[in-house]
Design a protein around this motif. Structure first.
Motif, mmCIF file in Angstrom:
data_model
loop_
_atom_site.group_PDB
_atom_site.id
_atom_site.type_symbol
_atom_site.label_atom_id
_atom_site.label_comp_id
_atom_site.label_asym_id
_atom_site.label_seq_id
_atom_site.Cartn_x
_atom_site.Cartn_y
_atom_site.Cartn_z
ATOM 1 N N SER A 1 0.841 -1.188 0.000
ATOM 2 C CA SER A 1 0.000 0.000 0.000
ATOM 3 C C SER A 1 0.881 1.244 0.000
ATOM 4 O O SER A 1 1.898 1.292 0.702
ATOM 5 C CB SER A 1 -0.899 -0.004 1.244
ATOM 6 O OG SER A 1 -1.509 1.247 1.418
ATOM 7 N N VAL A 2 0.489 2.241 -0.771
ATOM 8 C CA VAL A 2 1.219 3.512 -0.804
ATOM 9 C C VAL A 2 1.061 4.233 0.527
ATOM 10 O O VAL A 2 2.005 4.851 1.022
ATOM 11 C CB VAL A 2 0.712 4.391 -1.976
ATOM 12 C CG1 VAL A 2 1.367 5.758 -1.963
ATOM 13 C CG2 VAL A 2 0.941 3.693 -3.298
ATOM 14 N N GLU A 3 -0.126 4.125 1.136
ATOM 15 C CA GLU A 3 -0.409 4.809 2.404
ATOM 16 C C GLU A 3 0.281 4.146 3.595
ATOM 17 O O GLU A 3 0.679 4.816 4.529
ATOM 18 C CB GLU A 3 -1.915 4.869 2.674
ATOM 19 C CG GLU A 3 -2.706 5.718 1.707
ATOM 20 C CD GLU A 3 -3.078 4.951 0.437
ATOM 21 O OE1 GLU A 3 -3.208 3.711 0.484
ATOM 22 O OE2 GLU A 3 -3.230 5.601 -0.609
ATOM 23 N N ARG B 1 3.059 1.090 4.032
ATOM 24 C CA ARG B 1 3.943 0.111 3.374
ATOM 25 C C ARG B 1 3.892 -1.270 4.035
ATOM 26 O O ARG B 1 4.313 -2.253 3.455
ATOM 27 C CB ARG B 1 5.394 0.619 3.350
ATOM 28 C CG ARG B 1 5.585 1.918 2.607
ATOM 29 C CD ARG B 1 5.373 1.831 1.115
ATOM 30 N NE ARG B 1 6.308 0.917 0.505
ATOM 31 C CZ ARG B 1 6.114 0.306 -0.646
ATOM 32 N NH1 ARG B 1 5.019 0.517 -1.326
ATOM 33 N NH2 ARG B 1 6.992 -0.518 -1.148
#
Length: 151
Positions: A86-88, A90
């Motif tokens: 996930s970018v939000e 890691r």
């Protein structure tokens, strides 16, 4: 008038049941063509719009955590999905469809979408709005009863 409404409601119920059977039979055939079982195909359907966590896929497919992991492993080996971070957050793992997965499934569902779009062109905006409302409400009803069964 009441008999006519009852008859139409019964016809609608029968038509929805026939549509569900037809959709299931189509999905079953796509699964056979792609070498996927129904849960694998349902997982891919949940990934069409966005990447999801394994726990979201477990909830969506009704599979246990271990079975979901095995399913994702299987789909990853076949080139349909990949695990990403996930970018939000890691630490959070997401599962997303690969371009190959989109192309392979799209080769079966794409023609259906094209023909379905043409079919919808025959309906007025009011008729389409009514269909959207019905499908949203019947989906909510079905989801509510699925939750009841799981309780």
């Amino acid at each position: 008038m009441a008999a006519s409404r009852q008859r139409l409601a019964a016809e609608l119920g029968a038509a929805m049941q026939a549509y569900q059977r037809s959709t299931q039979a189509f999905d079953d055939e796509v699964g056979r063509q792609l070498g996927l079982n129904p849960a694998d195909l349902r997982c891919l359907d949940w990934l069409v719009d966005e990447a999801r966590s394994p726990s979201e896929l477990s909830e969506a497919t009704g599979l246990s955590s271990a079975a979901t992991t095995a399913m994702v492993d299987r789909l990853e080996r076949k080139g349909f999905v990949r695990r990403t971070r996930s970018v939000e957050d890691r630490r959070r793992v997401l599962v997303e469809m690969t371009e190959e997965g989109r192309e392979r499934t799209g080769s079966f569902y794409g023609p259906l979408v094209v023909d379905g779009t043409a079919l919808l062109g025959r309906f007025s905006a009011d008729e389409l709005a009514s269909m959207v409302r019905h499908l949203r409400e019947i989906t909510e009803l079905t989801d509510r009863h699925r939750s009841r069964l799981r309780s």
